[in-house]
Design an enzyme around this catalytic site. Structure first.
Site, short mmCIF file in Angstrom:
data_model
loop_
_atom_site.label_atom_id
_atom_site.label_comp_id
_atom_site.label_asym_id
_atom_site.label_seq_id
_atom_site.Cartn_x
_atom_site.Cartn_y
_atom_site.Cartn_z
N LYS A 14 0.82 -1.22 0.00
CA LYS A 14 0.00 0.00 0.00
C LYS A 14 0.86 1.27 0.00
CE LYS A 14 -2.10 -1.08 3.93
NZ LYS A 14 -1.50 -2.38 4.28
N ARG A 89 -9.23 0.74 9.33
CA ARG A 89 -8.87 -0.64 9.65
C ARG A 89 -9.94 -1.32 10.50
NH1 ARG A 89 -2.75 0.32 9.30
NH2 ARG A 89 -1.82 -1.74 9.20
N ARG A 128 11.68 -6.31 4.39
CA ARG A 128 11.58 -4.88 4.69
C ARG A 128 12.19 -4.58 6.05
NH1 ARG A 128 5.73 -2.04 4.56
NH2 ARG A 128 5.56 -2.83 6.68
N ARG A 134 12.33 -1.13 10.72
CA ARG A 134 11.06 -1.03 11.45
C ARG A 134 10.95 -2.16 12.45
NH1 ARG A 134 5.55 0.00 8.10
NH2 ARG A 134 4.70 -1.19 9.85
N ARG A 146 0.21 -9.25 13.34
CA ARG A 146 -0.39 -8.13 12.56
C ARG A 146 -1.31 -8.68 11.47
NH1 ARG A 146 4.96 -5.69 10.88
NH2 ARG A 146 3.82 -4.30 9.50
P1 AMP Z 1 1.21 0.30 8.96
O1 AMP Z 1 2.37 1.18 8.73
O2 AMP Z 1 -0.01 0.73 8.20
O3 AMP Z 1 1.54 -1.16 8.73
O4 AMP Z 1 0.82 0.42 10.50
C1 AMP Z 1 1.74 0.07 11.52
C2 AMP Z 1 1.00 -0.07 12.84
O5 AMP Z 1 0.39 1.17 13.19
C3 AMP Z 1 -0.15 -1.08 12.83
O6 AMP Z 1 0.30 -2.40 13.06
C4 AMP Z 1 -1.01 -0.54 13.97
O7 AMP Z 1 -0.46 -0.88 15.22
C5 AMP Z 1 -0.86 0.97 13.81
N1 AMP Z 1 -1.93 1.51 12.92
C6 AMP Z 1 -1.75 2.08 11.69
N2 AMP Z 1 -2.92 2.46 11.17
C7 AMP Z 1 -3.87 2.13 12.08
C8 AMP Z 1 -5.28 2.23 12.12
N3 AMP Z 1 -5.97 2.76 11.10
N4 AMP Z 1 -5.92 1.78 13.22
C9 AMP Z 1 -5.25 1.26 14.27
N5 AMP Z 1 -3.92 1.10 14.29
C10 AMP Z 1 -3.22 1.53 13.21
#
Ligand code: AMP
Length: 190
Positions: A14, A89, A128, A134, A146
Site C-alpha cells: 500500500k 482498519r 523490509r 522497522r 499483525r
Molecule cells: P502500517 O504502517 O499501516 O503497517 O501500521 C503500523 C501499525 O500502526 C499497525 O500495526 C497498527 O499498530 C498501527 N496503525 C496504523 N494504522 C492504524 C489504524 N488505522 N488503526 C489502528 N492502528 C493503526
C-alpha cells in the site's frame, strides 16, 4: 474530490504504491502508520501510547486513531482528494471516515485492495525489516500477529465497501511497476 482507500494486509504494498500514485493523480497520501511512527520519533504522548500497541502487532484504539486521522484531513483543506493508506482498519473507522467526508460534501469513491498470499506477506515484511529497521517488521511472531489482527478486524471492511459497489480487488503479486499499472487502470475510471 476523489478519495481512495488503498487497502490490503500488512506488506501488500500500500505505502509503496500510494507514494507513486499520489503524484500521478494529484492526491494527498495519508498513512496512519507513518503518522504514528513520526509521533514515536518525536516522543509525543500519542507516540508513546501508539507504540505500546504497535510493538505487539495490535491496532491502536479507534478513538485516538480516528481523532488523529481527522486532524490530518483538516490540515489539508484545498486538495483534490486523498489516498488513505492503512485507514480505515475497523468498521468504526470506516463509519467515522464517511461522516468526516460527508461534512465536506465528499465521500470515498473506491476501496482498491491489493491481494497477496499470507506467506508472501511474511517474506516481504521480513525483507523490509532488514532494510528499514522497522521494529514491527523484525520479528516473525509480531508480523504474524499483525496479519491475524488484519483478519480479525480489518478484512471485513471489504463487505462494507462491496455493499456500496465500491470494492475493487487487484492482484498485488508481481513487479512494483506491473502492480502500479493495474492500479492505474482502476484509478483512471474513478
Ligand atoms: P502500517 O504502517 O499501516 O503497517 O501500521 C503500523 C501499525 O500502526 C499497525 O500495526 C497498527 O499498530 C498501527 N496503525 C496504523 N494504522 C492504524 C489504524 N488505522 N488503526 C489502528 N492502528 C493503526
Amino acid at each position: 474530490m476523489k478519495n481512495i482507500v488503498l487497502f490490503g494486509p500488512p506488506g501488500a504494498g500500500k505505502g509503496t504504491q500510494a507514494q507513486i500514485l499520489k503524484d500521478q493523480f494529484n492526491l494527498v497520501h495519508i498513512s496512519t502508520g507513518d503518522v504514528f511512527r513520526k509521533n514515536i520519533r518525536e516522543s509525543t504522548p500519542l507516540g508513546s501510547m501508539a507504540k505500546s500497541f504497535m510493538d505487539q502487532g495490535h491496532l491502536v484504539p479507534d478513538e485516538v486513531t480516528i481523532k488523529m486521522l481527522a486532524a490530518e484531513v483538516e490540515a489539508q483543506p484545498e486538495v483534490e482528494g486523498f489516498i488513505f493508506d492503512g485507514f480505515p482498519r475497523t468498521e468504526a473507522q470506516a463509519k467515522a471516515l464517511d461522516s468526516l467526508l460527508s461534512v465536506k460534501n465528499s465521500q470515498i469513491n473506491a476501496m482498491v485492495a491489493l491481494e497477496v498470499d499470507d506467506e508472501l506477506l511474511v517474506e516481504r515484511l521480513l525483507t523490509r525489516g532488514k532494510e528499514s529497521g522497522r521494529a514491527d517488521d523484525a520479528n516473525e511472531l509480531i508480523i504474524r500477529e499483525r496479519i491475524a489482527e488484519y483478519y480479525r478486524k480489518t478484512d471485513i471492511l471489504k463487505h462494507f465497501y462491496q455493499a456500496k459497489n465500491k470494492y475493487h480487488g487487484i492482484d498485488g503479486v508481481g513487479a512494483i511497476d506491473e502492480i502500479t499499472q493495474r492500479l492505474k487502470l482502476v484509478f483512471k475510471k474513478l
